[in-house]
Design an enzyme around this catalytic site. Structure first.
Site, mmCIF file in Angstrom:
data_model
loop_
_atom_site.group_PDB
_atom_site.id
_atom_site.type_symbol
_atom_site.label_atom_id
_atom_site.label_comp_id
_atom_site.label_asym_id
_atom_site.label_seq_id
_atom_site.Cartn_x
_atom_site.Cartn_y
_atom_site.Cartn_z
ATOM 1 N N ASP A 67 0.813 -1.218 0.000
ATOM 2 C CA ASP A 67 0.000 0.000 0.000
ATOM 3 C C ASP A 67 0.845 1.266 0.000
ATOM 4 O OD1 ASP A 67 0.614 -1.068 2.599
ATOM 5 O OD2 ASP A 67 -0.719 0.399 3.519
ATOM 6 N N HIS A 141 8.717 -1.055 12.800
ATOM 7 C CA HIS A 141 7.689 -1.723 12.002
ATOM 8 C C HIS A 141 8.208 -3.121 11.667
ATOM 9 C CE1 HIS A 141 3.987 -1.594 9.786
ATOM 10 N NE2 HIS A 141 4.558 -1.825 8.621
ATOM 11 N N ASP A 209 3.498 3.967 9.211
ATOM 12 C CA ASP A 209 3.690 2.574 9.620
ATOM 13 C C ASP A 209 4.794 2.384 10.653
ATOM 14 O OD1 ASP A 209 1.924 2.533 7.470
ATOM 15 O OD2 ASP A 209 2.474 0.475 6.984
ATOM 16 N N HIS A 267 -3.913 7.274 6.718
ATOM 17 C CA HIS A 267 -3.613 5.846 6.747
ATOM 18 C C HIS A 267 -4.594 5.128 7.668
ATOM 19 C CE1 HIS A 267 -1.269 2.082 7.292
ATOM 20 N NE2 HIS A 267 -0.750 2.383 6.115
#
Length: 305
Positions: A67, A141, A209, A267
């Site tokens: 994404d 992450h 993220d 997001h």
């Protein structure tokens, strides 16, 4: 005329929805156009937003989840199709170079533009550019991910009242700015500090993220605009941490602690259908300006104080 604004191309997370495309953000910064995290569908979103391939000068990829990067092939090919005359530089985690190479050459095309590659390694990087420094910090992450930060150098602002008091006008103002000092007819010497003050450079931060970590605060510090993931609502904080993400409340607490001026939330997980819920969670932690981003929004960078 210089323009500083964020053009939002997509605000979804892992799965797009009817109303939210995969990620994509173009930061217009005077003569620069920085494209962050072009997810699937970015090229079409650019058309809807009135963004041309010629607007892009740099591409910044935080990490190689789909994404955030599956729009790269179309964007790269469009840069060549439109024969963009200037070089475009791509920044991305060095550990994902094999992904970048695959995306760059995902299909056959005639490469007519120059795409420079700048892989990022280590915990931090600072890249001096003509108008600002582009900084990167490694985030927390499941795959290697970097946040980005623009830091404009401080300048000087002349104080008209002081210039008038001292009788300095016309070409003498330019001489004072150039030399840092000016001799007056009465024998006094005036320095630039006497008639000016610091004009703080602007700062922009882009954080995607990640769990909350030290790098998040470092990137957000003093940001005029902080674009921050808020994948989950506060009620799902455990889920956010398990998957390496932040909540709206954590993004807002980051903005408060960092002294950010404008927080842009984005997001969003497809599990939520009411965007006002993100604002409600964020408002509990931050009383500054908050924007819940929507696709095709154009959000101005706050003007200097």
């Amino acid at each position: 005329m210089s323009v500083r604004e964020l053009v939002v191309l997509g605000t979804a997370s892992q799965a797009p929805t009817r109303h939210r495309n995969h990620n994509g953000y173009l930061l217009r910064w005077d003569g620069e156009g920085l494209l962050f995290d072009p997810g699937e569908g970015t090229q079409r979103q650019m058309l809807y937003a009135g963004v041309a391939a010629t607007d892009i000068t740099r591409i910044c990829v935080t990490h190689f989840h789909g994404d955030h990067c599956l729009g790269l092939p179309g964007v790269i090919q469009r840069i060549s199709l439109d024969r963009v005359a200037h070089e475009v530089t791509a920044y991305f985690p060095a550990s994902g170079r094999h992904f970048f190479d695959r995306l760059h050459h995902a299909s056959a095309f005639h490469e007519a533009a120059v795409l420079r590659e700048h892989p990022l390694g280590g915990d931090a990087a600072a890249i001096p550019l003509p108008a600002f420094t582009l900084e990167a910090r490694r985030l927390s992450h499941p795959v290697e991910s970097y946040g980005y930060r623009i830091v404009e150098p401080d300048g000087r602002r002349m104080i008209p009242e002081r210039l008038r008091e001292l009788g300095i006008a016309g070409p003498d103002v330019g001489l004072l700015q150039r030399d840092g000092a000016l001799a007056l007819p009465d024998g006094r010497t005036v320095t630039l500090d006497d008639v000016s003050e610091t004009r703080r450079g602007q700062r922009f931060a882009f954080i995607m993220d990640t769990r909350v970590c030290d790098a998040v605060g470092e990137l957000a510090e003093g940001a005029d605009m902080l674009v921050c993931e808020s994948t989950f609502l506060d009620a799902d904080a455990d889920l956010a941490r398990a998957h390496g993400h932040m909540t709206a409340g954590e993004a807002a607490a980051t903005a408060r602690e960092a002294g950010a001026r404008l927080l842009v939330l984005t997001h969003f997980s497809q599990r939520y259908t009411d965007p006002t819920a993100f604002l409600a969670d964020a408002r509990k932690h931050f009383d500054g300006d908050i924007t819940v981003a929507a696709d095709l929004d154009r959000i101005p960078v706050p003007k200097r104080r």
